[in-house]
Design an enzyme around this catalytic site. Structure first.
Site, PDB file in Angstrom:
ATOM      1  N   TRP A 131       0.811  -1.149   0.040  1.00  0.00           N
ATOM      2  CA  TRP A 131       0.213   0.159  -0.007  1.00  0.00           C
ATOM      3  C   TRP A 131       0.876   1.247  -0.062  1.00  0.00           C
ATOM      4  O   TRP A 131       0.357   2.385   0.131  1.00  0.00           O
ATOM      5  CB  TRP A 131      -0.841   0.003   1.165  1.00  0.00           C
ATOM      6  N   GLU A 161      -5.615   0.354   5.881  1.00  0.00           N
ATOM      7  CA  GLU A 161      -5.438   1.003   7.025  1.00  0.00           C
ATOM      8  C   GLU A 161      -6.761   0.337   8.057  1.00  0.00           C
ATOM      9  O   GLU A 161      -6.620   0.025   8.992  1.00  0.00           O
ATOM     10  CB  GLU A 161      -6.182   2.675   6.963  1.00  0.00           C
ATOM     11  N   THR A 201      -4.299  -5.596  13.637  1.00  0.00           N
ATOM     12  CA  THR A 201      -4.017  -6.909  12.798  1.00  0.00           C
ATOM     13  C   THR A 201      -2.546  -6.506  12.326  1.00  0.00           C
ATOM     14  O   THR A 201      -2.258  -5.520  11.648  1.00  0.00           O
ATOM     15  CB  THR A 201      -4.875  -7.127  11.686  1.00  0.00           C
ATOM     16  N   LEU A 245     -10.271 -12.911   8.801  1.00  0.00           N
ATOM     17  CA  LEU A 245      -9.176 -11.789   9.208  1.00  0.00           C
ATOM     18  C   LEU A 245      -9.835 -11.372  10.780  1.00  0.00           C
ATOM     19  O   LEU A 245      -9.205 -10.609  11.472  1.00  0.00           O
ATOM     20  CB  LEU A 245      -9.629 -10.631   8.218  1.00  0.00           C
TER      21      LEU A 245
END
Length: 383
Positions: free
Chosen positions: A38, A51, A57, A94
DNA sequence: AAACCGTGGCA
DNA sequence: TTGCCAAGGTT
């Protein structure tokens, strides 16, 4: 965001060689900063997605999800038009699934309220669901090089050590925000914020920090007091409660399985699961399953043999899922305590988003369907 | 404003 | 095996 003026007055920030700290960090970042997917472009959508994924995470976990996400939702307009179920499927595994729901919702808001262009005003960015003060700063500084400070876990740790903060960071947020803002290099806000996070992630780590390589070590109060391993201070926590759950894998006479979709709010909101519920004191697993299925789905089942036992830890509790095969006897399944109920085959089941613990059940079902011998209880952490 | 919200890695 | 922590935000 309201500042706590009183605590800023009472806890004085130390004198710091601000100009030198900025210069040393800038030079360290030029030599040792990370190359991350990114950081290759300054498209606010690409920065935004990263973000949100990076909230609570780690980078290593995020990278494969990030690449896959961009292949499915390459731009903001595509995400806004996408089906929420597909969005949750791309997020499966996730965790903190409200992030995915909010990302999807916010994409719609940007399309409707900002003509599909990601806003550049701090207030507009903060108004989007899932974006708080730190994430807003991360996006605006990274995408537009705006001088907006950040305060994530890395920055909290770095700054706590820099000033040898004597209380847990959660008890000193106004001071830490002020310090982040004071130090921010307004000539290079993008690189400064990224550098601060890299420093925390690669050198100023929670355990065994690499102080000898740190560009800030001569100014770092914790290092000079040899207190790196004691700072930041931790809050004491209660041990996690343990819940025992009975779970049903309900078969009908067409080799289909019954799954339900959870309510959008709360734990694992919007995801699919195998139905079940908490085992009451003195209750057998079989009785629990029969009762829960009657209460939640309004049907009667025959509880059969055990498929698998799954141990899983969430943020605030641990669970043991006692999963049993069941046979549908009678009654039409109703969505009483969920959004939706559905019969699916093992072939179709992969299209639905499931939480981690349930994917272990699906794996066990595959082995069962393939006629493989049932093994001893499979522990989550061994998989 | 304290409680809630996932998962993986590490010692 | 258990506890801790990670690019936090929402209610």
């Amino acid at each position: 965001m309201k500042e706590n003026a009183r605590s800023i007055e009472t806890v004085a920030l130390p004198e710091l060689p601000v100009t030198q700290l900025r210069r040393d960090l800038r030079q360290w970042y030029a030599e040792s900063g990370r190359r991350l997917p990114w950081r290759e472009r300054d498209d606010p959508y690409l920065i935004w997605v990263s973000e949100i994924m990076l909230q609570q995470t780690q980078v290593k976990t995020v990278i494969p999800y990030y690449q896959n996400w961009l292949s499915r939702f390459p731009d903001l307009a595509t995400l806004a038009k996408a089906d929420l179920q597909d969005v949750l499927k791309a997020w499966q595994g996730l965790g903190y699934y409200a992030r995915a729901r909010n990302l999807h919702k916010a994409a719609g808001a940007v399309v409707r309220q900002h003509g599909g262009i990601f806003p550049q005003q701090l207030d507009d960015v903060l108004a989007l669901p899932g974006i708080g003060r730190s994430t807003a700063g991360g996006i605006l500084s990274a995408a537009f090089n705006q001088p907006v400070s950040i305060l994530d876990g890395n920055v909290k740790r770095v700054l706590s050590r820099l000033i040898a903060l004597s209380v847990p960071p959660a008890k000193a947020l106004p001071q830490l925000w002020q310090l982040s803002d004071t130090l921010l290099d307004r000539e290079n806000p993008r690189d400064f914020n990224q550098a601060l996070m890299d420093l925390g992630a690669t050198l100023c780590t929670p355990k065994n920090p690499g102080c000898l390589l740190c560009p800030w070590r001569t100014s770092c109060k914790a290092y000079n007091l040899e207190k790196q391993s004691e700072i930041p201070m931790r809050e004491t926590r209660f041990p996690l409660p343990h819940k025992h759950i009975g779970v049903a894998v309900i078969w009908n006479d067409r080799q289909q399985l019954l799954i339900d979709r959870r309510l959008d709010s709360g734990l694992l909101g919007g995801l699919w699961e195998f139905p079940g519920g908490k085992i009451e004191p003195g209750e057998t697993i079989e009785a629990c399953i029969a009762r829960e299925i009657q209460e939640e789905l309004g049907i009667e089942v025959e509880v059969g043999e055990r498929l698998i036992t799954v141990e899983h830890a969430y943020t605030h509790f641990r669970v043991t899922l006692n999963v049993h095969h069941c046979r549908h006897l009678h009654g039409e399944p109703q969505a009483i305590e969920c959004q939706e109920v559905r019969w699916v085959t093992l072939e179709e089941i992969d299209r639905f988003p499931f939480p981690k613990a349930n994917t272990l059940i699906i794996e066990a079902l595959r082995e069962f369907a393939n006629g493989e011998p049932t093994s001893a209880p499979i522990r989550n952490e061994l998989r």
